[in-house]
Design an enzyme around this catalytic site. Structure first.
Site, mmCIF file in Angstrom:
data_model
loop_
_atom_site.group_PDB
_atom_site.id
_atom_site.type_symbol
_atom_site.label_atom_id
_atom_site.label_comp_id
_atom_site.label_asym_id
_atom_site.label_seq_id
_atom_site.Cartn_x
_atom_site.Cartn_y
_atom_site.Cartn_z
ATOM 1 N N ASP A 49 -6.197 8.080 -4.093
ATOM 2 C CA ASP A 49 -6.073 8.582 -2.722
ATOM 3 C C ASP A 49 -4.756 9.369 -2.624
ATOM 4 O O ASP A 49 -4.065 9.541 -3.631
ATOM 5 C CB ASP A 49 -6.147 7.426 -1.703
ATOM 6 C CG ASP A 49 -4.959 6.490 -1.795
ATOM 7 O OD1 ASP A 49 -4.439 6.308 -2.910
ATOM 8 O OD2 ASP A 49 -4.541 5.944 -0.765
ATOM 9 N N SER B 242 -1.337 8.449 3.558
ATOM 10 C CA SER B 242 -2.328 7.975 2.578
ATOM 11 C C SER B 242 -3.547 8.887 2.508
ATOM 12 O O SER B 242 -3.450 10.031 2.110
ATOM 13 C CB SER B 242 -2.709 6.529 2.901
ATOM 14 O OG SER B 242 -3.642 6.043 1.973
ATOM 15 N N ASP C 57 -1.663 8.948 -1.599
ATOM 16 C CA ASP C 57 -0.372 8.417 -2.040
ATOM 17 C C ASP C 57 -0.520 7.527 -3.277
ATOM 18 O O ASP C 57 0.442 6.884 -3.699
ATOM 19 C CB ASP C 57 0.337 7.667 -0.905
ATOM 20 C CG ASP C 57 -0.412 6.421 -0.467
ATOM 21 O OD1 ASP C 57 -1.651 6.408 -0.553
ATOM 22 O OD2 ASP C 57 0.245 5.453 -0.034
HETATM 23 MG MG MG Z 1 -3.044 4.924 0.100
#
Ligand code: MG
Length: 470
Positions: free
Chosen positions: A238, A96, A240
Site C-alpha cells: 500500500d 496510507s 506507506d
Molecule cells: Mg498503510
C-alpha cells in the site's frame, strides 16, 4: 473535546481539512508532548513537503530537534525510532492507502510502536490549548539522515534465511503503488538475489498507476504481469508499505486472510506459540493455526491493538486480513518489506504459493456496510445484541460476533466513519450471503424506525469476496 486522531493518525483532504495551519499546530503539540529529538518521514504524496515542513516548523518552535529521514515506508521510520537511543518519537506523514488528495500525520512512540490512545489524547489536549513558543535561542534544529532505508532493509534481511532465498533463484513482480517503498523494496529484492520486474516504482505522488489500496481491482496489471513474465510471485504494497499482499505465479490475487494463514503456518513450523489476529479475520486462520500446533488469540480490530496483545501474550506473529503482518522478532508493527521477505523464504523452502494454498479449507465471506449516523450506532448495536444473544453463542471482543454452527456474522460500527459493518462467513456460500442479508435487513429496519431517511441507508457497498481457495 473534539477528537483529532482516527484509527490511523490524523487524516484529511489537503487544504480542506489538512491545512498547513493544522500541521503547524500539530507539530507544536507533538513536539511539546515528545519533548526531545523527533524523527520525521513521508510517503510520496504531492503534499508531503507541505505537511512535513509545517510539522517540523512547529516542533522546532517548541524546542525539539528534528531528524528528517526523507521518503520512507512507515515501518522503516518505526525501526529507526526503535533503534536510536535519545529519539523521543517519530512522525510519519502519510494517508496510507487513501486517495492522493489526502494526507495525514501519524505519531510513533519512542519504542517504535504506533502511539497509544493515551499519547494521542495528550497531543489533542496540547493541540487545543495555547502552546508557548520557545525564545529565539532555544528553538530546535534540523538534520537530514539519508541511511535509514538501507539500515531498515539490512535488518529485514537479518530476519530471514537469505541463503535459501538466494539459492531458489526466484523471480517476482513488485508493485510499489508509486508509494514509500519505491526504493526500499526493489533494494530488498536485489540484496536477496531475487530477479525483479517493478511496476509503479516511481516517487510520483499522484499514484498514476492505480489507487494505493492493494485490492484485487487495483492490482490487475500486477496480476497479468506476474503471469506473463512467468514470475514465482507478485508482491504489492500500500502507499506507506506497512502492508503487503501477494499474487500467485498463475496471476491470481491472494486474499489477506490466506497469506496471513500461510505465514502463520510457516512461522509456527519454526517455533510453536500464539498467533494474534482481530475477530474480523477468516476462520481459515484459526483452522490453519490449530493444525500447525499453534494457539489463536483474538483481539478487537486495529493493528496497534494486535501489536499490544502480541506483547502481552508473548506471541511471535500476528496480523490482519488486509495484508498487515507483524513479526515480534523484528518490531511490534505491521511491516510490508518483512512480510514480502518472509513469503519469499516460504516459497523458496516450501514450493509455489498456489500449491501451498491448495490444501486450505474454503470459506465464503460476504462483507457489507450501511450508512449509520453516530448517535444510532450504540442503540443499533444493543438492538442486534438483544435479538441474537439469547439464542446463539456470541463474542463481544469488538462489536458483536454471532457464532453459528457453520459460520459467523460480525456486526460492528466503524470507529471513524458513519458506517455500520456486517461481515458474514461460512463454508456454505448461500448461508454466508443469507445471513449477511438478514443482518443488513435487521439494521436497516431499526434505522428506519429510528427516523433515518430510507434513501440514506440504501446499501453503500455490497461486496462478495471470491472463495478462499488457491
Ligand atoms: Mg498503510
Amino acid at each position: 473535546m473534539t477528537r483529532l486522531f482516527g484509527t490511523n493518525g490524523v487524516r484529511g483532504v489537503i487544504n480542506k481539512d489538512m491545512t498547513s495551519q493544522l500541521a503547524l499546530q500539530m507539530g507544536k503539540a507533538i513536539g511539546t508532548h515528545m519533548g526531545g529529538a523527533v524523527a520525521i518521514a513521508t510517503d510520496t504524496r504531492t503534499s508531503a513537503e507541505m505537511v512535513k515542513t509545517a510539522v517540523m516548523s512547529g516542533m522546532m518552535a517548541v524546542g525539539c530537534d528534528v531528524l528528517d529521514l526523507g521518503v520512507l515506508p512507515t515501518p522503516a521510520i518505526q525501526y529507526f525510532v526503535k533503534t536510536h537511543e535519545g529519539i523521543m518519537g517519530g512522525v510519519m506523514i502519510t494517508a496510507s492507502h487513501n486517495p492522493p488528495e489526502y494526507n495525514g500525520i501519524k505519531c510513533i512512540a519512542a519504542d517504535g510502536t504506533e502511539a497509544s490512545r493515551r499519547d494521542e489524547e495528550r497531543i489533542e489536549e496540547f493541540f487545543f490549548s495555547e502552546i508557548p513558543n520557545r525564545p529565539w535561542n532555544q528553538t530546535g534544529g534540523m538534520e537530514r539522515v539519508y541511511s535509514a532505508g538501507d539500515v531498515y532493509i539490512d535488518a529485514v534481511i537479518g530476519c530471514v534465511d537469505s541463503e535459501a532465498i538466494r539459492n531458489a533463484r526466484l523471480r517476482v513482480c513488485l508493485d510499489c503503488a508509486n508509494g514509500a517503498s519505491y526504493e526500499t523494496s526493489p533494494l530488498l529484492m536485489k540484496k536477496l538475489g531475487v530477479g525483479v520486474t517493478t511496476l509503479n516504482a516511481n516517487a510520483q505522488g499522484e499514484f498514476p498507476g492505480h489507487l494505493s489500496e492493494p485490492t484485487e481491482e487495483n492490482l490487475k496489471n500486477l496480476m497479468s504481469l506476474t503471469k506473463a513474465t512467468k514470475s514465482n510471485l507478485g508482491i504489492a504494497h500500500d502507499g506507506d508499505a506497512d502492508r503487503c499482499v501477494f499474487v500467485t505465479s498463475q496471476g491470481r490475487y491472494v486474499s489477506g486472510d490466506k497469506s496471513l494463514a500461510l505465514i502463520a503456518k510457516f512461522e509456527l513450523s519454526k517455533k510453536k506459540g500464539k498467533v494474534v489476529t482481530p475477530v474480523s479475520s477468516s476462520s481459515l486462520v484459526e483452522d490453519v493455526v490449530n493444525e500447525a500446533g499453534g494457539i489463536i488469540k483474538y483481539t478487537a480490530v486495529g493493528s496497534p491493538i494486535v501489536a499490544r496483545k502480541m506483547m502481552e501474550y508473548e506471541a511471535g506473529f500476528g496480523g490482519e486480513e488486509n495484508g498487515g503482518l507483524i513479526f515480534a522478532e523484528h518490531q511490534y508493527c505491521r511491516d510490508g518489506a518483512l512480510a514480502a521477505a518472509k513469503m519469499l523464504e516460504c516459497v523458496a523452502k516450501n514450493g509455489p504459493l498456489h500449491t501451498q494454498l491448495s490444501s486450505f479449507p474454503v470459506y465464503y465471506t460476504d462483507k457489507r456496510k450501511i450508512y449509520c449516523p453516530n448517535e444510532h450506532k450504540q442503540p443499533l448495536m444493543d438492538h442486534i445484541k438483544t435479538k441474537y444473544s439469547p439464542d446463539y453463542r456470541t463474542d463481544i471482543t469488538d462489536g458483536l460476533k454471532v457464532l453459528f454452527d457453520n459460520g459467523w456474522v460480525l456486526a460492528r460500527p466503524s470507529g471513524t466513519e458513519t458506517i455500520f459493518r456486517i461481515f458474514s462467513e461460512s463454508k456454505d456460500e448461500e448461508q454466508a450471503k443469507a445471513r449477511a442479508a438478514e443482518f443488513e435487513d435487521t439494521a436497516r429496519g431499526f434505522l428506519l424506525k429510528a427516523g433515518v431517511p430510507a434513501e440514506e441507508i440504501a446499501p453503500v457497498v455490497k461486496k462478495r469476496r471470491a472463495p478462499v481457495k488457491k
